[in-house]
Write a protein that holds these residues in place. Structure first.
Motif, PDB file in Angstrom:
ATOM      1  N   GLU A  77       0.827  -1.167   0.021  1.00  0.00           N
ATOM      2  CA  GLU A  77       0.107  -0.151   0.229  1.00  0.00           C
ATOM      3  C   GLU A  77       0.823   1.276  -0.022  1.00  0.00           C
ATOM      4  N   THR A  78       1.837   1.319   0.788  1.00  0.00           N
ATOM      5  CA  THR A  78       2.842   2.351   0.889  1.00  0.00           C
ATOM      6  C   THR A  78       3.496   2.776  -0.462  1.00  0.00           C
ATOM      7  N   PHE A  79       3.811   1.455  -0.977  1.00  0.00           N
ATOM      8  CA  PHE A  79       4.461   1.586  -2.374  1.00  0.00           C
ATOM      9  C   PHE A  79       3.586   2.349  -3.527  1.00  0.00           C
ATOM     10  N   ILE A  80       2.272   1.851  -3.362  1.00  0.00           N
ATOM     11  CA  ILE A  80       1.600   2.572  -4.642  1.00  0.00           C
ATOM     12  C   ILE A  80       1.294   4.131  -4.069  1.00  0.00           C
ATOM     13  N   GLU A  81       1.072   4.085  -2.659  1.00  0.00           N
ATOM     14  CA  GLU A  81       0.866   5.543  -2.482  1.00  0.00           C
ATOM     15  C   GLU A  81       1.892   6.447  -2.917  1.00  0.00           C
ATOM     16  N   LYS A  82       3.028   6.102  -2.382  1.00  0.00           N
ATOM     17  CA  LYS A  82       4.426   6.848  -2.811  1.00  0.00           C
ATOM     18  C   LYS A  82       4.378   7.059  -4.521  1.00  0.00           C
ATOM     19  N   SER A  83       4.004   6.116  -5.010  1.00  0.00           N
ATOM     20  CA  SER A  83       3.979   6.372  -6.523  1.00  0.00           C
ATOM     21  C   SER A  83       2.903   7.064  -6.893  1.00  0.00           C
ATOM     22  N   LYS A  84       1.991   7.228  -6.268  1.00  0.00           N
ATOM     23  CA  LYS A  84       0.691   8.095  -6.610  1.00  0.00           C
ATOM     24  C   LYS A  84       0.754   9.510  -6.355  1.00  0.00           C
ATOM     25  N   SER A  85       1.472   9.837  -5.051  1.00  0.00           N
ATOM     26  CA  SER A  85       1.583  11.153  -4.545  1.00  0.00           C
ATOM     27  C   SER A  85       2.855  11.859  -5.089  1.00  0.00           C
ATOM     28  N   GLU A  86       3.922  11.298  -5.485  1.00  0.00           N
ATOM     29  CA  GLU A  86       5.374  11.781  -5.612  1.00  0.00           C
ATOM     30  C   GLU A  86       5.856  11.323  -7.107  1.00  0.00           C
ATOM     31  N   GLY A  87       5.325  10.311  -7.405  1.00  0.00           N
ATOM     32  CA  GLY A  87       6.010  10.005  -8.929  1.00  0.00           C
ATOM     33  C   GLY A  87       5.194  10.683 -10.073  1.00  0.00           C
ATOM     34  N   PRO A  88       5.904  10.461 -11.126  1.00  0.00           N
ATOM     35  CA  PRO A  88       5.474  11.253 -12.370  1.00  0.00           C
ATOM     36  C   PRO A  88       4.532  10.403 -13.304  1.00  0.00           C
ATOM     37  N   PHE A  89       3.603   9.396 -12.499  1.00  0.00           N
ATOM     38  CA  PHE A  89       2.883   8.335 -13.207  1.00  0.00           C
ATOM     39  C   PHE A  89       1.860   8.693 -13.492  1.00  0.00           C
ATOM     40  N   LYS A  90       1.193   8.552 -14.545  1.00  0.00           N
ATOM     41  CA  LYS A  90      -0.238   8.514 -14.914  1.00  0.00           C
ATOM     42  C   LYS A  90      -1.093   7.929 -14.240  1.00  0.00           C
ATOM     43  N   ASP A  91      -2.485   7.965 -14.401  1.00  0.00           N
ATOM     44  CA  ASP A  91      -3.265   7.287 -13.337  1.00  0.00           C
ATOM     45  C   ASP A  91      -3.538   5.805 -13.981  1.00  0.00           C
ATOM     46  N   GLU A  92      -3.363   5.587 -15.129  1.00  0.00           N
ATOM     47  CA  GLU A  92      -3.374   4.285 -15.712  1.00  0.00           C
ATOM     48  C   GLU A  92      -1.901   3.409 -15.216  1.00  0.00           C
ATOM     49  N   SER A  93      -1.001   4.038 -15.164  1.00  0.00           N
ATOM     50  CA  SER A  93       0.334   3.522 -14.626  1.00  0.00           C
ATOM     51  C   SER A  93       0.254   2.981 -13.252  1.00  0.00           C
ATOM     52  N   ILE A  94      -0.583   3.795 -12.430  1.00  0.00           N
ATOM     53  CA  ILE A  94      -0.646   3.534 -10.992  1.00  0.00           C
ATOM     54  C   ILE A  94      -1.578   2.275 -10.973  1.00  0.00           C
ATOM     55  N   VAL A  95      -2.678   2.086 -11.808  1.00  0.00           N
ATOM     56  CA  VAL A  95      -3.435   0.968 -11.917  1.00  0.00           C
ATOM     57  C   VAL A  95      -2.769  -0.273 -12.064  1.00  0.00           C
ATOM     58  N   PHE A  96      -1.972  -0.246 -13.152  1.00  0.00           N
ATOM     59  CA  PHE A  96      -1.229  -1.185 -13.575  1.00  0.00           C
ATOM     60  C   PHE A  96      -0.184  -1.578 -12.765  1.00  0.00           C
ATOM     61  N   GLN A  97       0.401  -0.524 -11.786  1.00  0.00           N
ATOM     62  CA  GLN A  97       1.405  -1.006 -10.814  1.00  0.00           C
ATOM     63  C   GLN A  97       0.899  -1.760  -9.740  1.00  0.00           C
ATOM     64  N   LYS A  98      -0.382  -1.412  -9.398  1.00  0.00           N
ATOM     65  CA  LYS A  98      -1.147  -1.994  -8.414  1.00  0.00           C
ATOM     66  C   LYS A  98      -1.384  -3.419  -8.633  1.00  0.00           C
ATOM     67  N   LYS A  99      -1.894  -3.629 -10.049  1.00  0.00           N
ATOM     68  CA  LYS A  99      -2.372  -5.136 -10.482  1.00  0.00           C
ATOM     69  C   LYS A  99      -1.050  -5.756 -10.107  1.00  0.00           C
ATOM     70  N   VAL A 100      -0.005  -5.512 -10.628  1.00  0.00           N
ATOM     71  CA  VAL A 100       1.459  -6.171 -10.590  1.00  0.00           C
ATOM     72  C   VAL A 100       1.872  -6.725  -9.366  1.00  0.00           C
ATOM     73  N   ILE A 101       1.742  -5.631  -8.523  1.00  0.00           N
ATOM     74  CA  ILE A 101       2.193  -5.755  -7.090  1.00  0.00           C
ATOM     75  C   ILE A 101       1.268  -6.754  -6.414  1.00  0.00           C
ATOM     76  N   ASP A 102       0.055  -6.767  -6.637  1.00  0.00           N
ATOM     77  CA  ASP A 102      -0.916  -7.615  -5.823  1.00  0.00           C
ATOM     78  C   ASP A 102      -0.831  -9.093  -6.230  1.00  0.00           C
ATOM     79  N   LYS A 103      -0.374  -9.284  -7.647  1.00  0.00           N
ATOM     80  CA  LYS A 103      -0.170 -10.477  -7.833  1.00  0.00           C
ATOM     81  C   LYS A 103       1.453 -10.981  -7.819  1.00  0.00           C
ATOM     82  N   SER A 104       2.268 -10.277  -7.173  1.00  0.00           N
ATOM     83  CA  SER A 104       3.664 -10.481  -7.243  1.00  0.00           C
ATOM     84  C   SER A 104       3.931 -11.678  -6.223  1.00  0.00           C
ATOM     85  N   GLY A 105       3.255 -11.835  -5.217  1.00  0.00           N
ATOM     86  CA  GLY A 105       3.608 -12.854  -4.089  1.00  0.00           C
ATOM     87  C   GLY A 105       4.423 -12.350  -3.057  1.00  0.00           C
ATOM     88  N   PHE A 106       4.366 -10.863  -3.196  1.00  0.00           N
ATOM     89  CA  PHE A 106       4.877 -10.137  -2.009  1.00  0.00           C
ATOM     90  C   PHE A 106       4.021  -9.934  -0.650  1.00  0.00           C
TER      91      PHE A 106
END
Length: 464
Positions: A77-106
Motif C-alpha cells: 500500500e505504501t509503495f502505491i501511495e508513494k508512486s501516486k503522490s510523488e511519482g510522475p506516473f499517470k493514473d493508468e500506470s498507477i492502476v497497472f502497478q497495483k495489479k502487478v504488485i497485488d499478484k507479485s507474491g510479496f
C-alpha cells in the motif's frame, strides 16, 4: 563392473575364443560398434577420474544476507501511495502497478531504499552509492563476524551488480573500505542480471583451481535507486514493482583444513547462455522508452519462454552430472525415439527430485516460481523456501538464492550430506545453476541469519 569384466575377457581369452563369446550375443559389425563405444567410455572414464583427482575441492565456509533497517520497510500500500503522490506516473500506470504488485507474491515487509521513501523520491548517484554501501558493507561485516576471517587472508574478490557500476568499481569500494592487500585479484561483474551471483561462484571456482591455499570473497547485490523507472511504459514499470533491496556475501576456500568448519562443498556449476537468439537477448533489456526517452529495464513477453528454453538447456547439461543412470537412460531413449522415429512422442522429463533435498530457486516473481514448480514437479514444501523469500524480501536479484538457502538453514532443514540446488535466471538470457553438498548439520540456534528472529512466523499463506 561390466566394463571390467569385458576387459578381463579380452585379456585372458584368446582372440578367437573372445570373438566366439561375443559372437553368441552379437554379429561381427555390432561387436565392432560395441568395442568402439567401450573405448570411448573407457577414455571418458579415465579423463573424468584424473580431472577429479587433480581438481581442488571448493568449500563454502559461510555466507551472510543483509537485512535492511526497519525504516526501509515498504508495504504494498505504501509503495502505491508513494508512486501516486510523488511519482510522475499517470493514473493508468498507477492502476497497472497495483495489479502487478497485488499478484507479485510479496508481503508487506519488503525493503526499498530510503531515497525512494523521501518526498519527493531522490534518484541520484549519491543516493545509489549510499544504498549499495549499506548493503555490501552490512553483508560483509556480518560474514567476517561469523567466520572470524582476517581480511589480509583474502586473495580473491568478486563483486556483482547489474545496474549500478560507478567508477571506481564496487570491488574497489570494498578494497578501500576493508583495506584489502595490494596483490588481491579483484573482479567486478556488471550488466549480467539476476544470475550473476552464480557466475561469480563459477569464476571463483576457476580461480581457486589455480591459486592454492586461497580464500575468495564474493558479494552479490542490485541497486534499486539507479534502476528505478520514472516513465509510463508498462513493460518497464514491472521492474519497479518487483525488485527490492538485498545483498549477500559469500566466503569460499580451497584450503583442505577448512573442511571441518565449512558448511558446504561445491559439486557442480553449469552456465547456459542463449543470447545468440534475438528473442532471448531482448527479453530483459535496459533502454530508453519510446515516448519520454526515460531509461529503464524492459521485460518483454518472451521472458517466460526464454527462461523455459534456457532452463531446459541447462538441465540437459546438469543431468549428466547428477541424475541416476536409469533417469539418464529414460531421457536419452525418449529423445532418440522422438528425433529419429516418432516426432509425436513426448520427451521424458527427468525427475530431479531424486537428486536434491533442497531447491533454492531465484525469486524472480510468483509466475516464475509457479512455472518452475510445474516443470520440475516440486511439492509446496520443496518450493516453500523460495516462496517465503519472495514474500518476505521480494526479488533481491542475484542475492535471492542466498536468502532462500538461509531460510532452509533457519528452519533447521540442512543435514549432513544433503544436496542443494541453486537456480537463477538473468538477462542475456542466462540460466545458471550450482550444486552443493552439506558437510555438516546446520544448527539454526547457532546461526546469524536474516530469518532468525521471525522464522517461527513462516510459512504463511500467500494470497493471490
Amino acid at each position: 563392473m561390466g566394463m571390467f569384466l569385458i576387459l578381463f575377457l579380452f585379456s585372458t581369452q584368446s582372440k578367437s575364443s573372445t570373438l566366439s563369446i561375443m559372437g553368441d550375443l552379437l554379429d561381427i559389425q555390432a561387436s565392432k560398434i560395441f568395442a568402439i563405444l567401450l573405448c570411448c567410455y573407457l577414455i571418458a572414464y579415465i579423463v573424468t577420474f584424473y580431472q577429479k583427482k587433480f581438481s581442488k575441492t571448493i568449500y563454502l565456509v559461510d555466507f551472510a544476507c543483509h537485512k535492511p533497517f526497519a525504516r526501509c520497510m515498504c508495504s504494498k500500500e505504501t509503495f502505491i501511495e508513494k508512486s501516486k503522490s510523488e511519482g510522475p506516473f499517470k493514473d493508468e500506470s498507477i492502476v497497472f502497478q497495483k495489479k502487478v504488485i497485488d499478484k507479485s507474491g510479496f508481503g508487506d515487509k519488503t525493503y526499498v531504499p530510503e531515497s525512494l521513501l523521501k518526498s519527493p523520491p531522490c534518484i541520484s548517484t549519491i543516493e545509489a552509492k549510499k544504498e549499495t554501501e549499506s548493503v555490501i558493507f552490512g553483508a560483509i561485516d556480518e560474514l567476517l563476524a561469523k567466520t572470524k576471517m582476517n581480511v589480509d587472508d583474502i586473495e580473491i574478490l568478486i563483486t556483482n551488480c547489474s545496474i549500478f557500476n560507478p567508477s571506481p568499481s564496487l570491488s574497489a569500494m570494498v578494497i578501500n573500505r576493508y583495506k584489502l592487500k595490494h596483490q588481491i585479484l579483484s573482479y567486478n561483474l556488471s550488466g549480467m542480471g539476476c544470475s550473476a551471483g552464480l557466475i561469480a561462484i563459477d569464476l571463483a571456482k576457476q580461480l581457486l583451481q589455480v591459486h592454492p591455499n586461497s580464500y575468495a570473497l564474493l558479494v552479490s547485490t542490485e541497486n534499486i535507486n539507479s534502476g528505478y523507472y520514472l516513465g509510463n511504459n508498462r513493460s518497464m514499470l514491472v521492474s519497479n514493482c518487483l525488485f527490492r533491496v538485498g545483498g549477500a556475501a559469500i566466503l569460499l576456500s580451497n584450503i583442505s583444513s577448512d573442511s571441518h568448519r565449512s558448511k558446504y562443498r561445491l559439486k557442480h556449476t553449469v552456465r547456459t547462455h542463449t543470447g545468440s537468439q534475438d528473442s532471448c537477448y531482448k527479453s530483459i533489456l535496459q533502454k530508453e522508452d519510446e515516448t519520454e526517452k526515460i531509461t529503464g529495464i524492459s521485460l518483454s513477453k518472451d521472458l517466460m519462454s526464454s527462461a523455459g528454453f534456457a532452463l531446459k538447456e541447462n538441465l540437459t547439461t546438469l543431468g549428466k552430472y547428477v541424475l541416476p543412470l536409469l533417469e539418464q537412460f529414460k531421457f536419452i531413449s525418449s529423445f532418440v525415439v522422438k528425433k529419429y522415429f516418432n516426432n509425436k512422442v513426448k520427451a521424458y522429463t527427468p525427475d530431479f527430485k531424486l537428486c536434491f533435498e533442497h531447491f533454492c530457486i531465484h525469486t524472480g516473481g510468483r509466475a516464475v516460481l509457479d512455472e518452475m514448480q510445474k516443470l520440475l514437479g516440486l511439492s509446496d514444501f520443496q518450493l516453500e523456501p523460495s516462496r517465503m523469500s519472495l514474500y518476505r524480501y521480494g526479488n533481491t536479484s542475484s542475492s535471492s538464492i542466498w536468502y532462500v538457502l538461509a531460510y532452509c538453514e533457519a528452519k533447521g532443514r540442512i543435514r549432513k550430506g544433503d544436496r542443494i540446488w541453486q537456480i537463477a535466471f538473468g538477462s542475456g538470457f542466462k540460466c545458471n545453476t550450482a550444486v552443493w553438498s552439506a558437510l555438516r548439520n546446520v544448527d539454526p540456534i547457532n546461526e546469524i541469519n536474516p530469518w532468525s528472529d521471525e522464522i517461527n512466523e513462516f510459512p504463511v499463506e500467500v494470497s493471490i
